[in-house]
Design an enzyme around this catalytic site. Structure first.
Site, PDB file in Angstrom:
ATOM      1  N   SER A  44       7.061   1.912   6.203  1.00 18.20           N
ATOM      2  CA  SER A  44       6.012   2.918   6.382  1.00 18.20           C
ATOM      3  C   SER A  44       4.639   2.321   6.069  1.00 18.20           C
ATOM      4  O   SER A  44       4.552   1.250   5.454  1.00 18.20           O
ATOM      5  CB  SER A  44       6.364   4.038   5.384  1.00 18.20           C
ATOM      6  OG  SER A  44       5.358   4.982   5.267  1.00 18.20           O
ATOM      7  N   SER A 167      -3.697  -0.585  -6.801  1.00 21.33           N
ATOM      8  CA  SER A 167      -4.510   0.540  -6.323  1.00 21.33           C
ATOM      9  C   SER A 167      -5.839   0.572  -7.057  1.00 21.33           C
ATOM     10  O   SER A 167      -5.898   0.322  -8.273  1.00 21.33           O
ATOM     11  CB  SER A 167      -3.756   1.841  -6.587  1.00 21.33           C
ATOM     12  OG  SER A 167      -4.640   2.939  -6.460  1.00 21.33           O
ATOM     13  N   TYR A 193       0.751   6.959 -12.165  1.00 25.25           N
ATOM     14  CA  TYR A 193       0.640   5.988 -11.069  1.00 25.25           C
ATOM     15  C   TYR A 193      -0.446   4.953 -11.407  1.00 25.25           C
ATOM     16  O   TYR A 193      -0.213   3.737 -11.323  1.00 25.25           O
ATOM     17  CB  TYR A 193       0.291   6.773  -9.801  1.00 25.25           C
ATOM     18  CG  TYR A 193      -0.098   5.958  -8.597  1.00 25.25           C
ATOM     19  CD1 TYR A 193       0.876   5.482  -7.719  1.00 25.25           C
ATOM     20  CD2 TYR A 193      -1.445   5.704  -8.298  1.00 25.25           C
ATOM     21  CE1 TYR A 193       0.505   4.761  -6.584  1.00 25.25           C
ATOM     22  CE2 TYR A 193      -1.812   4.992  -7.180  1.00 25.25           C
ATOM     23  CZ  TYR A 193      -0.840   4.519  -6.324  1.00 25.25           C
ATOM     24  OH  TYR A 193      -1.207   3.809  -5.211  1.00 25.25           O
ATOM     25  N   LYS A 197      -0.336   0.859 -12.104  1.00 23.13           N
ATOM     26  CA  LYS A 197      -1.119  -0.085 -11.290  1.00 23.13           C
ATOM     27  C   LYS A 197      -2.056  -0.909 -12.186  1.00 23.13           C
ATOM     28  O   LYS A 197      -2.319  -2.084 -11.928  1.00 23.13           O
ATOM     29  CB  LYS A 197      -1.907   0.674 -10.218  1.00 23.13           C
ATOM     30  CG  LYS A 197      -1.013   1.400  -9.199  1.00 23.13           C
ATOM     31  CD  LYS A 197      -0.366   0.436  -8.227  1.00 23.13           C
ATOM     32  CE  LYS A 197       0.473   1.133  -7.170  1.00 23.13           C
ATOM     33  NZ  LYS A 197       1.058   0.202  -6.208  1.00 23.13           N
ATOM     34  N   THR A 228      -1.988   6.769   5.354  1.00 20.56           N
ATOM     35  CA  THR A 228      -0.561   6.433   5.440  1.00 20.56           C
ATOM     36  C   THR A 228       0.265   7.680   5.126  1.00 20.56           C
ATOM     37  O   THR A 228      -0.245   8.624   4.498  1.00 20.56           O
ATOM     38  CB  THR A 228      -0.187   5.342   4.402  1.00 20.56           C
ATOM     39  OG1 THR A 228      -0.399   5.893   3.085  1.00 20.56           O
ATOM     40  CG2 THR A 228      -0.994   4.072   4.569  1.00 20.56           C
TER      41      THR A 228
HETATM   42  N1  LIG Z   1      -2.547   4.200   1.273  1.00 21.91           N
HETATM   43  C1  LIG Z   1      -3.480   3.991   0.357  1.00 21.91           C
HETATM   44  O1  LIG Z   1      -4.656   4.405   0.479  1.00 21.91           O
HETATM   45  C2  LIG Z   1      -3.144   3.226  -0.877  1.00 21.91           C
HETATM   46  C3  LIG Z   1      -4.154   3.084  -1.852  1.00 21.91           C
HETATM   47  C4  LIG Z   1      -3.878   2.355  -2.994  1.00 21.91           C
HETATM   48  C5  LIG Z   1      -2.647   1.756  -3.145  1.00 21.91           C
HETATM   49  N2  LIG Z   1      -1.678   1.918  -2.203  1.00 21.91           N
HETATM   50  C6  LIG Z   1      -0.382   1.253  -2.426  1.00 21.91           C
HETATM   51  O2  LIG Z   1       0.081   0.696  -1.220  1.00 21.91           O
HETATM   52  C7  LIG Z   1       1.509   0.644  -1.229  1.00 21.91           C
HETATM   53  C8  LIG Z   1       2.026   1.257   0.053  1.00 21.91           C
HETATM   54  O3  LIG Z   1       1.625   2.607   0.087  1.00 21.91           O
HETATM   55  P1  LIG Z   1       1.514   3.482   1.412  1.00 21.91           P
HETATM   56  O4  LIG Z   1       0.245   4.229   1.302  1.00 21.91           O
HETATM   57  O5  LIG Z   1       1.786   2.646   2.591  1.00 21.91           O
HETATM   58  O6  LIG Z   1       2.687   4.532   1.124  1.00 21.91           O
HETATM   59  P2  LIG Z   1       3.957   5.008   1.972  1.00 21.91           P
HETATM   60  O7  LIG Z   1       3.576   5.238   3.384  1.00 21.91           O
HETATM   61  O8  LIG Z   1       4.533   6.145   1.202  1.00 21.91           O
HETATM   62  O9  LIG Z   1       4.947   3.782   1.874  1.00 21.91           O
HETATM   63  C9  LIG Z   1       5.620   3.513   0.674  1.00 21.91           C
HETATM   64  C10 LIG Z   1       6.772   2.599   0.968  1.00 21.91           C
HETATM   65  O10 LIG Z   1       7.431   2.322  -0.282  1.00 21.91           O
HETATM   66  C11 LIG Z   1       8.805   2.563  -0.112  1.00 21.91           C
HETATM   67  N3  LIG Z   1       9.450   2.920  -1.375  1.00 21.91           N
HETATM   68  C12 LIG Z   1       9.187   3.982  -2.164  1.00 21.91           C
HETATM   69  N4  LIG Z   1      10.009   3.966  -3.241  1.00 21.91           N
HETATM   70  C13 LIG Z   1      10.797   2.870  -3.107  1.00 21.91           C
HETATM   71  C14 LIG Z   1      11.830   2.306  -3.871  1.00 21.91           C
HETATM   72  N5  LIG Z   1      12.256   2.874  -4.992  1.00 21.91           N
HETATM   73  N6  LIG Z   1      12.399   1.161  -3.459  1.00 21.91           N
HETATM   74  C15 LIG Z   1      12.006   0.567  -2.299  1.00 21.91           C
HETATM   75  N7  LIG Z   1      11.039   1.066  -1.508  1.00 21.91           N
HETATM   76  C16 LIG Z   1      10.442   2.199  -1.917  1.00 21.91           C
HETATM   77  C17 LIG Z   1       8.889   3.683   0.915  1.00 21.91           C
HETATM   78  O11 LIG Z   1      10.198   3.714   1.452  1.00 21.91           O
HETATM   79  P3  LIG Z   1      10.826   5.027   2.140  1.00 21.91           P
HETATM   80  O12 LIG Z   1      10.406   4.959   3.580  1.00 21.91           O
HETATM   81  O13 LIG Z   1      12.288   4.848   1.943  1.00 21.91           O
HETATM   82  O14 LIG Z   1      10.266   6.212   1.420  1.00 21.91           O
HETATM   83  C18 LIG Z   1       7.835   3.220   1.887  1.00 21.91           C
HETATM   84  O15 LIG Z   1       8.338   2.212   2.724  1.00 21.91           O
HETATM   85  C19 LIG Z   1       1.950   1.369  -2.494  1.00 21.91           C
HETATM   86  O16 LIG Z   1       2.238   0.445  -3.504  1.00 21.91           O
HETATM   87  C20 LIG Z   1       0.729   2.190  -2.873  1.00 21.91           C
HETATM   88  O17 LIG Z   1       0.679   2.432  -4.248  1.00 21.91           O
HETATM   89  C21 LIG Z   1      -1.903   2.653  -1.082  1.00 21.91           C
END
Ligand SMILES: NC(=O)c1ccc[n+]([C@@H]2O[C@H](COP(=O)([O-])OP(=O)(O)OC[C@H]3O[C@@H](n4cnc5c(N)ncnc54)[C@H](OP(=O)(O)O)[C@@H]3O)[C@@H](O)[C@H]2O)c1
Length: 310
Positions: A44, A167, A193, A197, A228
């Protein structure tokens, strides 16, 4: 702009920085050919965008996912997007330390060049992993540390890179070495969270030093704000409010892909955002002393049964 959150973290910040002189060049086409990259949480959002970016640079990509059916669908999507991509799906729940051990034991890999710790979540209520650890801390800190330690034999000796996707939310929290599992005070998903981080970032110097002997570099990057599924699900109001200025997932994953491929590898142990090393603190109240850093490392090492000696 670098010290203001809203413009800097948004699509506006990325678009502006890209136009500035000195924006680092893209990695050369094919720069990852012959290399293998593993990306956790690749089903994702940023994880998928990272896997795609790495595959486009020629890497063989291992999608490390907790749901293999989802993983197989993503593999097919990725192979359609990047013709000729070499993609494998591996199962691992990164928050479950026993599953991390099983994953590494089953992994049929002689060599790994890039390991991206991207899997992330923001549990709405205080949740515990199968080993009884607060879930954010287990998923963002303990699981990735254990995974990297166990993978050192296949990462070591060839300029490998480990990238933590942290993050910008950590800028608001100080390290809580005294209560790493949020056992006191009222639980807040965003605070739990951000504390986990913050711990990722505070551990960087310790890990850089520890893994330097194997030639493994460790980097953290924060993606800013990217649109996302995770943001839609965990922060619906924030998403509604900021929707028009959010980066797309490729923009959020850009620095991860760049750090994975840029030559030479940047110095280990730094925090990055939009292809530039950044300060790990914006507020005086979050500053961490060496004692707290040692405490959190000792705690994490102990919980994940990581040996004290290098
Ligand atoms: N988007 C932003 O603006 C943003 C900002 C700061 C930091 N981040 C960081 O970026 C990273 C990706 O976030 P995203 O926004 O792309 O979120 P996302 O779309 O929710 O993707 C999260 C991914 O992590 C997987 N996941 C969750 N729990 C897990 C576990 N226990 N074991 C293995 N995989 C697991 C999910 O798998 P499933 O498909 O099985 O649920 C999914 O593939 C995260 O670390 C988040 O903290 C994102």
């Amino acid at each position: 702009m670098d010290r203001t959150v809203a413009p800097g973290f948004s699509q506006i910040g990325l678009a502006a920085r890209r136009r500035l002189p000195g924006w680092p060049a893209d990695p050369a086409p094919g720069s990852l050919s012959g290399r293998t990259a593993a990306v956790t949480g690749a089903t994702s959002g940023l994880g998928y965008a990272t896997a795609e970016g790495l595959a486009r640079l020629g890497a063989d990509v291992r999608l490390v996912v907790r749901d293999v059916h989802k993983g197989d669908r993503v593999k097919a999507e990725l192979e359609a997007e990047v013709p000729g991509a070499q993609v494998l799906v591996d199962r691992c729940d990164v928050s479950d330390l026993d599953d991390v051990r099983r994953f590494v034991k089953d992994l049929d890999a002689e060599r790994l060049d890039v390991l991206v710790h991207n899997a992330g979540a923001m549990p709405p209520t205080r949740t515990e992993s199968p080993q009884g650890h607060e879930l954010s801390m287990s998923l963002h800190v303990l699981g990735p540390l254990l995974m990297t330690e166990l993978l050192r034999p296949v990462l070591g000796g060839h300029d490998a890179r480990v990238v933590f996707v942290t993050s910008g939310g950590m800028y608001g929290q100080r390290l809580r070495a005294d209560d790493p599992e949020f056992t006191s005070g009222e639980y807040s998903p965003t605070t739990a969270y951000a504390r986990s981080k913050r711990a990722q970032v505070e551990l960087l110097p310790v890990l850089a030093d520890r893994w330097s002997g194997d030639g493994i570099g460790v980097h953290a990057m924060h993606p800013g704000w990217a649109d996302t599924p995770g943001v839609v699900e965990s922060l619906p109001r924030f998403h509604k409010l900021t929707g028009p200025v959010l980066r797309d997932a490729d923009g959020g994953a850009d620095t991860t892909v760049w750090l994975s491929a840029v030559d030479p590898q940047p110095p280990s142990g730094q925090l990055w955002h939009d292809r530039r090393a950044r300060s790990t603190h914006l507020l005086g109240r979050t500053r961490t002393g060496a004692t707290e850093r040692t405490e959190i490392w000792d705690w994490a090492r102990d919980q994940a049964s990581i040996k004290a000696t290098r």
